[in-house]
Design a protein around this motif. Structure first.
Motif, short mmCIF file in Angstrom:
data_model
loop_
_atom_site.label_atom_id
_atom_site.label_comp_id
_atom_site.label_asym_id
_atom_site.label_seq_id
_atom_site.Cartn_x
_atom_site.Cartn_y
_atom_site.Cartn_z
N LEU A 5 -6.65 2.61 0.73
CA LEU A 5 -7.94 2.83 0.13
C LEU A 5 -8.58 1.73 -0.56
O LEU A 5 -8.19 0.84 -1.21
CB LEU A 5 -7.56 3.82 -0.96
N SER A 6 -9.96 1.76 -1.03
CA SER A 6 -10.53 0.94 -1.72
C SER A 6 -11.59 1.80 -2.78
O SER A 6 -11.95 2.94 -2.34
CB SER A 6 -11.63 0.28 -0.64
N VAL A 19 -7.19 0.12 -3.84
CA VAL A 19 -6.53 1.00 -4.49
C VAL A 19 -5.25 1.34 -4.07
O VAL A 19 -4.95 1.61 -2.82
CB VAL A 19 -7.26 2.38 -4.49
N LYS A 20 -4.03 1.02 -4.83
CA LYS A 20 -2.82 1.54 -4.21
C LYS A 20 -2.58 2.95 -4.15
O LYS A 20 -1.84 3.28 -3.15
CB LYS A 20 -1.90 1.04 -5.44
N LEU A 65 -19.28 4.95 -8.61
CA LEU A 65 -17.81 4.65 -8.29
C LEU A 65 -17.68 5.60 -7.07
O LEU A 65 -18.01 6.74 -7.10
CB LEU A 65 -16.96 4.86 -9.31
N SER A 66 -17.12 5.15 -6.09
CA SER A 66 -16.36 5.91 -5.03
C SER A 66 -15.23 5.38 -4.51
O SER A 66 -15.06 4.21 -4.13
CB SER A 66 -17.81 5.60 -3.93
N THR A 67 -14.29 6.41 -4.53
CA THR A 67 -12.80 5.74 -3.68
C THR A 67 -12.88 6.20 -2.34
O THR A 67 -13.30 7.51 -2.10
CB THR A 67 -11.77 6.34 -4.52
N LEU A 68 -12.48 5.61 -1.50
CA LEU A 68 -12.73 5.95 0.15
C LEU A 68 -11.78 5.08 1.03
O LEU A 68 -11.13 4.34 0.17
CB LEU A 68 -14.22 5.64 0.47
N ARG A 69 -11.61 5.68 2.09
CA ARG A 69 -10.80 4.93 2.87
C ARG A 69 -11.36 3.62 3.46
O ARG A 69 -12.58 3.29 3.59
CB ARG A 69 -10.60 5.92 4.35
N ARG A 93 0.94 -1.23 -0.04
CA ARG A 93 0.05 0.12 0.01
C ARG A 93 0.92 1.21 0.00
O ARG A 93 0.30 2.41 0.27
CB ARG A 93 -0.98 0.01 1.21
N GLY A 94 2.22 1.06 -0.24
CA GLY A 94 3.04 2.16 -0.41
C GLY A 94 3.51 2.99 0.72
O GLY A 94 4.28 3.89 0.76
#
Length: 196
Positions: free
Chosen positions: A103-104, A176-177, A147-151, A43-44
């Motif tokens: 993130l997801s 999500v990376k 679509l939703s990118t979230l913690r 995850r960086g």
């Protein structure tokens, strides 16, 4: 450093049945840290992952060195080590799931515009960023995708909002990376969650 390992080896050799408990507990901690390290690096989180790797390998050297030194004459050390390895994998994945780093991306597909609008309104009302798309399903039927990118910690909350409105909506969640710009809602503070 050699003196430390010598003293520690003498301690393990003379602590009787406690040696199995020490091996078991040490291996569980080591493997759990290894699982966590892999997730963090993927995850960086390279710096934190590297610090954990240092602790993990030191534990491995101490524990594995002790087990390998006389595993043929004391098979219970080997069994303690093996069981702890299995349990450490389980606990490491459980810990990672609880910490929910990263993130997801949540993708929701519904069949009608009205449901799409209700879901997007509910998600936005609760602080989630949403992108709406028109999609095409089998037999050229129009579908609606959100679509939703979230913690990752907030994925279950977002899914709960969707399922209240559309229990049969198709929902997929993927890791999500990284993300560049856009909107991310922050996790609520512990005080707010506890109602303090």
């Amino acid at each position: 450093m050699a003196a430390f390992f010598e003293v520690f080896s003498d301690f393990l050799a003379n602590c009787g049945p406690w040696v199995y408990v020490i091996i078991f507990a040490g291996k569980i901690v080591e493997v759990s840290l290894g699982t966590l390290r892999l997730v963090l690096i993927n995850r960086g989180e390279r710096v934190v992952g590297s610090v954990i790797a240092l602790i993990e390998i030191l534990l491995w050297l101490i524990i594995a060195g002790n087990v390998l030194s006389d595993y043929q004459s004391d098979p219970f050390k080997m069994l303690s080590y093996a069981f702890a390895y299995a349990l450490g994998n389980y606990l490491g994945s459980w810990l990672e799931e609880r910490l929910a780093f990263g993130l997801s991306s949540v993708q929701i597909v519904v069949v009608d515009k009205e449901t799409n609008d209700l879901i997007s309104e509910a998600l936005r009302k609760n602080g989630f960023g949403v992108t709406e798309l028109t999609a095409q399903g089998r037999d050229d039927e129009t579908r609606y995708m959100l679509l939703s990118t979230l913690r990752r910690k907030l994925a279950d909350e977002a899914i709960a909002h969707v399922q209240k409105i559309a229990p049969k909506a198709m929902i997929t969640v993927s890791d999500v990376k990284s993300q560049r710009s856009g909107y991310l809602r922050t996790a609520p503070s512990r005080k707010k969650r506890k109602g303090l």
